[in-house]
Design an enzyme around this catalytic site. Sequence first.
Site, PDB file in Angstrom:
ATOM      1  N   HIS A 348      13.219 -12.048  20.502  1.00  0.00           N
ATOM      2  CA  HIS A 348      14.554 -11.903  20.651  1.00  0.00           C
ATOM      3  C   HIS A 348      15.838 -11.311  21.595  1.00  0.00           C
ATOM      4  O   HIS A 348      16.859 -12.094  21.531  1.00  0.00           O
ATOM      5  CB  HIS A 348      15.858 -12.358  18.992  1.00  0.00           C
ATOM      6  CG  HIS A 348      15.326 -13.559  18.644  1.00  0.00           C
ATOM      7  ND1 HIS A 348      15.707 -14.783  18.908  1.00  0.00           N
ATOM      8  CD2 HIS A 348      14.308 -14.038  17.404  1.00  0.00           C
ATOM      9  CE1 HIS A 348      15.031 -15.642  18.306  1.00  0.00           C
ATOM     10  NE2 HIS A 348      14.451 -15.244  17.187  1.00  0.00           N
ATOM     11  N   LYS A 534      31.462 -15.887  20.877  1.00  0.00           N
ATOM     12  CA  LYS A 534      29.468 -14.790  19.917  1.00  0.00           C
ATOM     13  C   LYS A 534      30.050 -13.261  19.782  1.00  0.00           C
ATOM     14  O   LYS A 534      31.474 -13.394  20.001  1.00  0.00           O
ATOM     15  CB  LYS A 534      29.402 -15.655  21.381  1.00  0.00           C
ATOM     16  CG  LYS A 534      29.724 -14.341  22.934  1.00  0.00           C
ATOM     17  CD  LYS A 534      28.718 -14.412  24.248  1.00  0.00           C
ATOM     18  CE  LYS A 534      28.744 -15.978  23.896  1.00  0.00           C
ATOM     19  NZ  LYS A 534      27.405 -16.386  24.710  1.00  0.00           N
ATOM     20  N   ARG A 535      28.972 -12.987  19.511  1.00  0.00           N
ATOM     21  CA  ARG A 535      29.161 -11.234  18.758  1.00  0.00           C
ATOM     22  C   ARG A 535      29.936 -11.003  20.378  1.00  0.00           C
ATOM     23  O   ARG A 535      29.408 -11.374  21.787  1.00  0.00           O
ATOM     24  CB  ARG A 535      27.698 -10.915  18.610  1.00  0.00           C
ATOM     25  CG  ARG A 535      27.782  -9.430  18.045  1.00  0.00           C
ATOM     26  CD  ARG A 535      26.408  -9.463  17.868  1.00  0.00           C
ATOM     27  NE  ARG A 535      25.457  -9.511  18.257  1.00  0.00           N
ATOM     28  CZ  ARG A 535      25.139  -9.099  19.740  1.00  0.00           C
ATOM     29  NH1 ARG A 535      24.811  -7.791  19.403  1.00  0.00           N
ATOM     30  NH2 ARG A 535      23.734  -9.976  19.887  1.00  0.00           N
ATOM     31  N   LYS A 540      27.523  -9.329  27.111  1.00  0.00           N
ATOM     32  CA  LYS A 540      28.011 -10.014  26.958  1.00  0.00           C
ATOM     33  C   LYS A 540      29.591 -10.486  27.515  1.00  0.00           C
ATOM     34  O   LYS A 540      29.995 -12.094  28.164  1.00  0.00           O
ATOM     35  CB  LYS A 540      28.062 -10.925  25.495  1.00  0.00           C
ATOM     36  CG  LYS A 540      27.046 -10.723  24.886  1.00  0.00           C
ATOM     37  CD  LYS A 540      27.264 -10.920  23.333  1.00  0.00           C
ATOM     38  CE  LYS A 540      26.279 -11.865  22.338  1.00  0.00           C
ATOM     39  NZ  LYS A 540      25.037 -12.377  22.322  1.00  0.00           N
ATOM     40  N   THR A 642      22.849 -19.377  21.955  1.00  0.00           N
ATOM     41  CA  THR A 642      23.512 -21.215  21.464  1.00  0.00           C
ATOM     42  C   THR A 642      24.469 -21.736  20.960  1.00  0.00           C
ATOM     43  O   THR A 642      24.236 -23.128  21.715  1.00  0.00           O
ATOM     44  CB  THR A 642      22.251 -20.920  19.730  1.00  0.00           C
ATOM     45  OG1 THR A 642      23.204 -19.877  18.846  1.00  0.00           O
ATOM     46  CG2 THR A 642      21.278 -20.678  19.699  1.00  0.00           C
ATOM     47  N   LYS A 646      25.743 -25.711  21.777  1.00  0.00           N
ATOM     48  CA  LYS A 646      26.727 -26.029  20.963  1.00  0.00           C
ATOM     49  C   LYS A 646      27.692 -26.725  22.054  1.00  0.00           C
ATOM     50  O   LYS A 646      28.071 -27.443  22.132  1.00  0.00           O
ATOM     51  CB  LYS A 646      27.068 -25.166  19.997  1.00  0.00           C
ATOM     52  CG  LYS A 646      26.008 -24.817  19.177  1.00  0.00           C
ATOM     53  CD  LYS A 646      26.323 -23.831  18.175  1.00  0.00           C
ATOM     54  CE  LYS A 646      25.063 -23.037  17.761  1.00  0.00           C
ATOM     55  NZ  LYS A 646      25.094 -21.533  16.857  1.00  0.00           N
TER      56      LYS A 646
END
Length: 800
Positions: A348, A534-535, A540, A642, A646
């Site tokens: 991952h 998100k985290r 990110k 993901t 969504k």
Amino acid sequence: MKLTSAQFKKDFLSEIETLYSTALADTSNIEQYIALGHLVRRYNSQSWTRTAKRYRDHQQKQVYYFSIEFLPGRLLAMNLLSLNLLSTFKRGLSELGLDFETISQAEPDPALGNGGLGRLAACYMDAMASLRIAGNGNGIRYRYGLFKQIFMNGYQVELPDDWLRTGNVWETRRDNKSCVVRFGGNTWLKKQPDGHLQAHYEHTEDVLAVPYDIGVVGYHNDITNTLRLWSAELPPSVTKTYYSQEQRDRVSDITKVLYPDDSNTAGQQLRLRQENFFSSAGVQSIVRDFCENNDDLQQLGKKIAIHINDTHPTLVIPEMMRLLLDEHDCSWDVAWTLTMQVMSYTNHTILQEALETWPIEMFKTLLPRIYQIVTEIDRRYRRQELPIFGQKIVDQTAPLGNGQVRMAYLAVIGSHSVNGVAPLHTKLLKTDVLRDLYQVYPERFNNKTNGITMRRWVQLANEPLSGLIDTTIGKGWRRNPNRLQELIPYQQDDHFLHQLLEVKQQNKWALAAYVQKNMGIKLRTDAIYDVQIKRLHAYKRQLLHVFEILREYFKIKDHPEQAVVPRVHVFGAKAAPSYHYAKSIIKLMNAVADMVNQDPVIGDKLKVVFIPNYGVSLAELIIPAADVSEQISTASKEASGTSNMKLMANGALSLATHDGANIDIIHVAGAENEYPFGLTAAEVYHYYEHGNYHAADFYHADPELKRILDSLIDGTIPEVETVGREIFDSLIQYNDEFFVLADYASYTQQQRQISHDFQDQPTWQQRALVNIATAGYFSADSAVARYAEDIWQVPHDQLT
């Protein structure tokens, strides 16, 4: 299941009386929720029993999905949806003067995962049950969830997430399925008269692994699979009548919290104990159950599939070898063949820090027998591959190297399949992260793009949208998300587009009401809802999003008379407790939010909302309200993502880098319906190869960007002196590791384009519709079907 409203009310009132010996009027929301949970389990109990018997009678191959995280979300509404009882329960409760939504909010939202990894595992469990795959989850029953996040003076503070305070109505303790897991001590091999080497143990620390099973209900199909979570306890002993508090704490700590702080040796040891604990208990349970129902151990690979979800459960490989060698007297070659037939591995990440390694001395001391087996795996791998690939490649790929046990390499070597989770990610595994192992085992590598369960993320999270789709194309999409494509012809239907806009407005009102109630911030519902959830991790790039907010803020401050398209920026994110830089970014985000939200010149033209304690339930509230989906990781760093799927399924347009599954979303929905920007992975790797990235050049060349960066250190933003300097230096002095400044111009250009395009709502809704209509490509059902066919070799229902 058929159930009338009258029968439900009778059963519910009976359950209340049985549990609490009181009238309904004297019960609280949590008590009503617990009663509903007991009732759902009673209605579904025969299905769970029938499912296990059906799998056993048909000798159906069992899939065991090992994950250190499972993020299931609240289960009451999800189970009722799958049982086709949701409307019955809602109607019956309403007739009793109760509100289903209010009661369901009393259910704890167990934070048994950090984000995408755990949520993916939960989506795949749901999909396996709905496809009639004999799927079993295997993880840890954490006493406390990840942590409850609050903000104090803008800083993240972690509080215990006591999700089990009132118990868990969905679980069943299975004492008769407990296992003993060994740690430490001494292990040696003694030769038996037949030449077999028998393992002997002494002075080990034994821990009792007690399973708690949760039913995973398939969608309208009378299937209930099992998610098994293990809890660590002291084992009963005939020789020991007393355990010290230190011994008790040492055992209970194993399943106390998710991801203990591993910035020190004690934390690393605890993490390794956790990984061995649930891996060993799970494999012991699997082999025991197999042997109870099968006489021929050689059939193990035909009857069992074990899937390793990221590196954390990699110890299932040497644990399976241990059981086959030590307890079932298999030869090494037979045991290794069976183990490889059973095991498959999903990678991952391409981040090196996430490819787990353990110091050999720590590993050997904590898991002596497992270390012996890993050493033998290493020896045999080297002996076999050295003549073919040479010393350099073998040294770089062996399980043991540089004083470390390398878990990702062990996972590849011990599995028959290795997959990435998006085409770009899989390509990078082959060409970069696991390049040398790809040379050794090219036939093992394959791609399986991630997927999400539309049942939770559209049917449950966005009932207004689900209802609109039902009345437009029927309900077939609920079982087969690919049928969402039937919406495409409605692009030119003005009435439908207007209804789609009304659905979005309804969801914005719900989010705005929550924010007003819980944060005291009033939001416009005609604004662009620009969402990043998100985290919190530097790659990110929540930081890039913050810079856009500052750009918008300065523009309004400089020209307050100019009309602007109003914006609401919504964040949800947790940072790992020991991740100092990520927590500094959180402080900056909250400081910017305070500055913007309290400025009278800005008014309601621009708002910034960082909702604390982000989790599944908050995601279900935020995602349906989003207009813009921020997927802005540095190209090549996000394996898949993901949240992008969504948000897409709920009609948000992606503002996205060429990274992970963003690439596939842009391809499937069409670039004209998204907002791609920034460097490509090839361009990022070009910078790495030539070492010619100079962040300061971007800073000096762009006055707008320079002003934003200077605001971090010149007092413009209140109360960020320390973190502002830290972030500024990370970008300029330490050369911007994740290329934030390189992508700034491209990103803000697309943000300006979004503001322009949003004013043409019919066209915007057409583009939103295309995203919804093509989102079925990313359904968990389709993804799991590909795993079933290509990796696990198990039958499944077809999507019809």
